[in-house]
Motif scaffolding. Structure first.
Motif, PDB file in Angstrom:
ATOM      1  N   ALA A  25       0.815  -1.215   0.000  1.00  0.00           N
ATOM      2  CA  ALA A  25       0.000   0.000   0.000  1.00  0.00           C
ATOM      3  C   ALA A  25       0.849   1.266   0.000  1.00  0.00           C
ATOM      4  N   SER A  26       1.920   1.283   0.797  1.00  0.00           N
ATOM      5  CA  SER A  26       2.688   2.521   0.956  1.00  0.00           C
ATOM      6  C   SER A  26       3.819   2.652  -0.051  1.00  0.00           C
ATOM      7  N   LYS A  28       4.573   0.406  -2.795  1.00  0.00           N
ATOM      8  CA  LYS A  28       4.223   0.025  -4.159  1.00  0.00           C
ATOM      9  C   LYS A  28       2.995   0.757  -4.689  1.00  0.00           C
ATOM     10  N   ARG A  29       2.285   1.447  -3.795  1.00  0.00           N
ATOM     11  CA  ARG A  29       1.103   2.226  -4.177  1.00  0.00           C
ATOM     12  C   ARG A  29       0.019   1.385  -4.837  1.00  0.00           C
ATOM     13  N   HIS A  30      -0.135   0.130  -4.384  1.00  0.00           N
ATOM     14  CA  HIS A  30      -1.203  -0.714  -4.911  1.00  0.00           C
ATOM     15  C   HIS A  30      -2.542  -0.233  -4.378  1.00  0.00           C
ATOM     16  N   SER A  31      -3.583  -0.489  -5.146  1.00  0.00           N
ATOM     17  CA  SER A  31      -4.924  -0.071  -4.751  1.00  0.00           C
ATOM     18  C   SER A  31      -5.410  -0.907  -3.570  1.00  0.00           C
ATOM     19  N   PRO A  32      -6.386  -0.382  -2.817  1.00  0.00           N
ATOM     20  CA  PRO A  32      -6.955  -1.178  -1.716  1.00  0.00           C
ATOM     21  C   PRO A  32      -7.505  -2.518  -2.195  1.00  0.00           C
ATOM     22  N   ARG A  33      -8.094  -2.536  -3.377  1.00  0.00           N
ATOM     23  CA  ARG A  33      -8.643  -3.788  -3.898  1.00  0.00           C
ATOM     24  C   ARG A  33      -7.546  -4.821  -4.132  1.00  0.00           C
ATOM     25  N   THR A  34      -6.434  -4.376  -4.701  1.00  0.00           N
ATOM     26  CA  THR A  34      -5.310  -5.293  -4.932  1.00  0.00           C
ATOM     27  C   THR A  34      -4.736  -5.790  -3.610  1.00  0.00           C
ATOM     28  N   CYS A  35      -4.604  -4.888  -2.661  1.00  0.00           N
ATOM     29  CA  CYS A  35      -4.077  -5.285  -1.343  1.00  0.00           C
ATOM     30  C   CYS A  35      -5.001  -6.302  -0.674  1.00  0.00           C
ATOM     31  N   ASP A  36      -6.304  -6.076  -0.785  1.00  0.00           N
ATOM     32  CA  ASP A  36      -7.268  -7.024  -0.206  1.00  0.00           C
ATOM     33  C   ASP A  36      -7.132  -8.397  -0.850  1.00  0.00           C
ATOM     34  N   SER A  37      -6.925  -8.422  -2.166  1.00  0.00           N
ATOM     35  CA  SER A  37      -6.780  -9.698  -2.875  1.00  0.00           C
ATOM     36  C   SER A  37      -5.545 -10.449  -2.386  1.00  0.00           C
TER      37      SER A  37
END
Length: 321
Positions: A25-26, A28-37
């Motif tokens: 999240a911090s 790599k700046r991945h989206s919340p949806r990607t992090c949840d997956s």
């Protein structure tokens, strides 16, 4: 098997996952949806490990992970879903290795079982976008992404890519000059994504290349990359980023040709871009389905159009009753 563990996980399993998700999240700046997956897939694996008294990520072996993949398959997960789980696990272990919480990556050489819809011989646009949109983590991966973007952008052969010298790239003009079969030279356009990848790679190349080395793509030792190294790095990219079939240079060239033909229908132009002496060679890249071909035929051939030539018709043109 449920998607998440039924009982609370020990800190040794849960805390590294939490740290990895914060990293995604911090940093790599991945989206919340990607992090949840990622979190959902890793918690499922952690729950499976906990049920088998594997209380540390360091303890997950290649053999145990293969058993887990078999379990996912028995639970009815499709090959693509299992590939996503393995991709998450590989990325997670890269993070664990960086943090010195693991000594190896047990997922590196494990592939998902084939599903009913495997990666086709020609990758579709969405599949390639997924693979090429993956973010590189180090200078060598920046180089790899640049190579693969350029191959797909301009339809290069493996030998043409390996033989490219720095002076043959024109960033301002968006062009690359390649030496093809029979020492025939051709000038090719370079797409915006490949140009961006080149601009990202060139500063790293400058620090890696040996003095006097003309090659555009060099190894960690500063020398021109061999054909085998390029093939191995592309295969590695596919494994790390979740492709369910081995990636190889010809797949990118093959996909370039097919996508260009599907969009333009201009066989002669694609022939020139590919550097084929005989147009019959280019025709093997056509993967247009019959309905598409029939639609083009109906729209293009003057005597195939519904109602004849589409000129003005009168009652005198119709057959007598």
């Amino acid at each position: 098997m449920s998607d998440s563990p039924a009982a609370p996980l020990p800190d040794a399993l849960s805390q590294p996952i939490a740290a990895f998700i914060r990293h995604l999240a911090s940093e790599k700046r991945h989206s919340p949806r990607t992090c949840d997956s990622y979190q959902r897939d890793l918690l499922r694996l952690a729950g499976w490990m906990f049920e088998r008294n594997l209380g540390r990520w360091q303890g997950l072996t290649n053999h145990e992970l293969r058993r887990y993949v078999a379990t996912l398959s028995r639970d009815g997960l499709a090959g693509r879903s299992i590939a996503r789980h393995l991709s998450a696990t590989r990325r997670f272990y890269q993070f664990l290795l960086r943090e010195k919480l693991a000594s190896d990556n047990p997922a590196l050489d494990i592939r998902a079982p084939k599903s009913g819809r495997p990666l086709p011989k020609v990758a579709d646009v969405d599949q390639l976008n997924h693979l090429l949109d993956s973010q590189p983590d180090d200078p060598l991966e920046i180089r790899d992404l640049c190579m693969f973007e350029l191959m797909y952008s301009s339809g290069l052969r493996l030998a043409e890519l390996a033989g490219l010298d720095l002076h043959r790239i024109d960033l301002k003009g968006g062009e690359v000059r390649v030496l093809g079969k029979g020492s025939k030279e051709r000038l090719l356009p370079v797409g915006s994504k490949a140009l961006a990848a080149l601009r990202a790679w060139l500063p790293h190349r400058a620090s890696l290349a040996s003095d006097g080395e003309p090659a555009l793509f060099v190894s960690q030792r500063g020398q021109r990359l061999s054909h085998r190294s390029i093939q191995a790095r592309l295969n590695r990219w596919g494994i790390i980023h979740g492709a369910d079939q081995r990636l190889h240079p010809h797949l990118l060239r093959h996909s370039f040709a097919s996508h260009m033909l599907e969009s333009s229908g201009d066989l002669r132009a694609v022939q020139e871009l590919l550097g084929h002496a005989d147009i019959a060679t280019t025709q093997v890249y056509t993967h247009l389905d019959f309905q598409h071909l029939a639609r083009v035929y109906d729209q293009s051939h003057p005597r195939a159009r519904r109602g004849g030539y589409h000129g003005n018709t009168t009652e005198d043109d119709s057959p007598s009753r």
